[in-house]
Design an enzyme around this catalytic site. Structure first.
Site, PDB file in Angstrom:
ATOM      1  N   HIS A  63      20.210  48.452 -72.260  1.00  0.00           N
ATOM      2  CA  HIS A  63      20.343  47.297 -71.361  1.00  0.00           C
ATOM      3  C   HIS A  63      21.648  47.355 -70.570  1.00  0.00           C
ATOM      4  O   HIS A  63      22.270  46.331 -70.281  1.00  0.00           O
ATOM      5  CB  HIS A  63      20.265  45.988 -72.144  1.00  0.00           C
ATOM      6  CG  HIS A  63      18.950  45.755 -72.823  1.00  0.00           C
ATOM      7  ND1 HIS A  63      17.867  45.221 -72.161  1.00  0.00           N
ATOM      8  CD2 HIS A  63      18.531  46.018 -74.080  1.00  0.00           C
ATOM      9  CE1 HIS A  63      16.838  45.150 -72.996  1.00  0.00           C
ATOM     10  NE2 HIS A  63      17.221  45.642 -74.170  1.00  0.00           N
ATOM     11  N   ASN A 114      12.585  40.197 -74.165  1.00  0.00           N
ATOM     12  CA  ASN A 114      12.184  41.045 -73.046  1.00  0.00           C
ATOM     13  C   ASN A 114      11.177  40.304 -72.181  1.00  0.00           C
ATOM     14  O   ASN A 114      10.789  39.169 -72.472  1.00  0.00           O
ATOM     15  CB  ASN A 114      11.566  42.359 -73.556  1.00  0.00           C
ATOM     16  CG  ASN A 114      12.588  43.299 -74.159  1.00  0.00           C
ATOM     17  OD1 ASN A 114      13.680  43.461 -73.637  1.00  0.00           O
ATOM     18  ND2 ASN A 114      12.244  43.909 -75.277  1.00  0.00           N
TER      19      ASN A 114
END
Length: 496
Positions: free
Chosen positions: A53, A125
């Site tokens: 990320h 997510n």
């Protein structure tokens, strides 16, 4: 020569796939030193960007409770009419800093609620599931998605080798190869807590809960563009035109007063029903049917303020699913329990041991009474009235069990084992992926799915992998697998 896995000191390990748990369905045990070694070493692989990320952006806003869910949770943040400041960060998973926003990849959807009881983080997510169900596999999974150690290049062969050896990935890979694999913007994507969590009400009753953040922008995007997400060609073109497209889109929308919003809806599952549900609700590769447990609206999240300093407020933002407030709790999801260690550990490495003192991470309304002290970059004076240690007889704070709502593990027992969770009636790895293909996607979406899969498989360099890949997709859906094989075979023949 014998070929078995060892830890970093050459000592043989018991499993590459399963963490040590209290029975097949129970929580992970701290004595699993190999799991901790894997995660701790993995968390320190890259400096200074996030290991995963790394590429992302975010903004601040407000969460307002519009409906009454107080019968399920006593958390102050979810009480009727409550307004709470929130930080949101969106990201890609595998790409490093500077990578294009429009690579095919899941998108991180991380939220920090600055509640009156401390910070609540919901870190998920844009899909309701994940590739693996046990955190001991996470470093291996990410290594298969990142760059090779010899060439420095990403490698589709590694990805498919890992996926096809781990059928639990099928549900998420189906999402990844579909329209959701490249959203048109962060504003139109949904967000999910993905794991199952707990809510606890004022009477001490416990419920299992799943978080869904439903984009209010998505219907307009679909009406305008015809379907969710970029096509692969559109994504590739945008990557060459503007590698920061999603980051720019969010910043400029908020700058122009076009504030994106999401409705928080939850699935609430009675405690005992969850333990006996026909699918294991603690398996993050699975979803819980909305027909069985319809979503209940809680409130609305609106992002209305851009960061003033991107590094200070977004890059230094640190999220963890271990940040829970009274009235919220955990489940024995093996991926979730591994994340409880890994997230704070990687923040201490990446930002420093006192990352919680940074303005973006410190609680807003709650008073901090922690005995943590000293360490690099300490900039808060330790309050002398606290005393130097716990417990002390000089008026320092003392732990109060009544204020916390920790994981209730009374329902789990057994020997310490390394094993997959006990299978339920509908726990086949390919079942829900097949349902997604046959019952959710329309014909046009299935056509795009075939094209996306075939295009990705064309970059596989090991021909011996192809039969496994085709069988993987036949296991998801026989017609889908046959179509993928036909397109790949024909395209490879044309290129020879």
């Amino acid at each position: 020569m014998e070929n078995f896995t060892t830890n970093d000191f050459g000592i043989p390990v018991g499993s590459d796939r399963h963490s040590l748990t209290l029975g097949p369905d129970g929580p992970i045990l701290l004595q699993d030193h190999y799991l901790i070694e894997k995660l701790a070493h993995f968390d320190r692989e890259r400096v200074p960007e996030r290991v995963v990320h790394a590429k992302g952006g975010g903004a601040f806003g407000t969460f307002t409770v519009t409906d009454d869910v107080s019968s399920f949770t006593r958390a102050a943040v979810f009480q009727p009419g409550t307004k709470t400041e929130v930080l949101a960060r969106f990201s890609t998973v595998a790409g490093e800093q500077g990578s294009p926003d429009t690579w095919r990849d899941p998108r991180g959807f991380a939220l920090k609620f600055y509640t009156t009881e401390g910070n609540l983080d919901i870190v998920g997510n844009n899909t309701p599931v994940f590739f693996i169900r046990d955190a001991i596999q996470f470093p291996d999974f990410i290594h298969s998605q990142k760059r090779r150690s010899d060439s420095g290049l990403r490698d589709n062969t590694m990805q498919w080798d890992f996926w096809t050896q781990n059928p639990a990935s099928a549900h998420q890979v189906t999402y990844l190869m579909g329209d959701r694999g490249v959203p048109r913007s962060w504003r139109e994507q949904n967000g999910y807590g993905s794991h199952t969590f707990q809510w606890i009400n004022a009477q001490g009753e416990r419920f299992w809960v799943k978080y869904h953040f439903i984009s209010q922008q998505k219907p307009a995007f679909i009406e305008k563009y015809g379907h969710e997400g970029f096509s692969q060609d559109e994504a590739d073109q945008m990557a060459s035109v503007d590698a920061d497209f999603h980051r720019r889109d969010l910043f400029e929308a908020i700058q122009e007063g076009n504030f994106p919003s999401w409705d928080l809806e939850v699935q609430v599952i009675p405690y005992e029903e969850g333990l006996n549900y026909h699918t294991n609700i603690f398996d993050v590769t699975k979803t819980v049917s909305k027909k069985d447990y319809p979503r209940i609206k809680v409130g609305t999240l609106t992002l209305n303020r851009n960061p003033e300093d991107f590094f200070a407020e977004i890059e230094q933002a640190a999220f963890s699913p271990s940040s829970l407030v009274p009235g919220t709790g955990l489940s024995p999801d093996k991926m979730l329990m591994g994340r409880l260690f890994s997230y704070p550990d990687t923040h201490r490495h990446r930002i420093g041991p006192n990352y919680a003192q940074l303005p973006v991470n410190k609680p807003r309304a709650a008073t901090k009474r922690s005995y943590s002290r000293d360490g690099a970059m300490t900039h808060e004076n330790y309050p002398k009235e606290m005393g130097e240690y716990a417990t002390n007889t000089y008026g320092g704070p003392q732990a109060d069990p009544a204020r916390v709502t920790e994981l209730n593990i009374t329902a789990f027992s057994g020997d310490a084992v390394r094993a997959a969770a006990t299978l339920r009636e509908n726990d086949g790895d390919f079942n829900q992926a097949g349902d997604l293909v046959r019952n959710v996607l329309d014909d046009a979406a299935r056509d795009r799915l075939v094209g996306n899969i075939a295009g990705h498989v064309m970059a596989v360099t090991d021909d011996q992998l192809l039969p496994r890949i085709f069988q993987y997709w036949r296991n998801v859906d026989a017609e889908l697998g046959a179509r993928v094989e036909s397109v790949v075979t024909a395209t490879r023949a044309e290129r020879q």
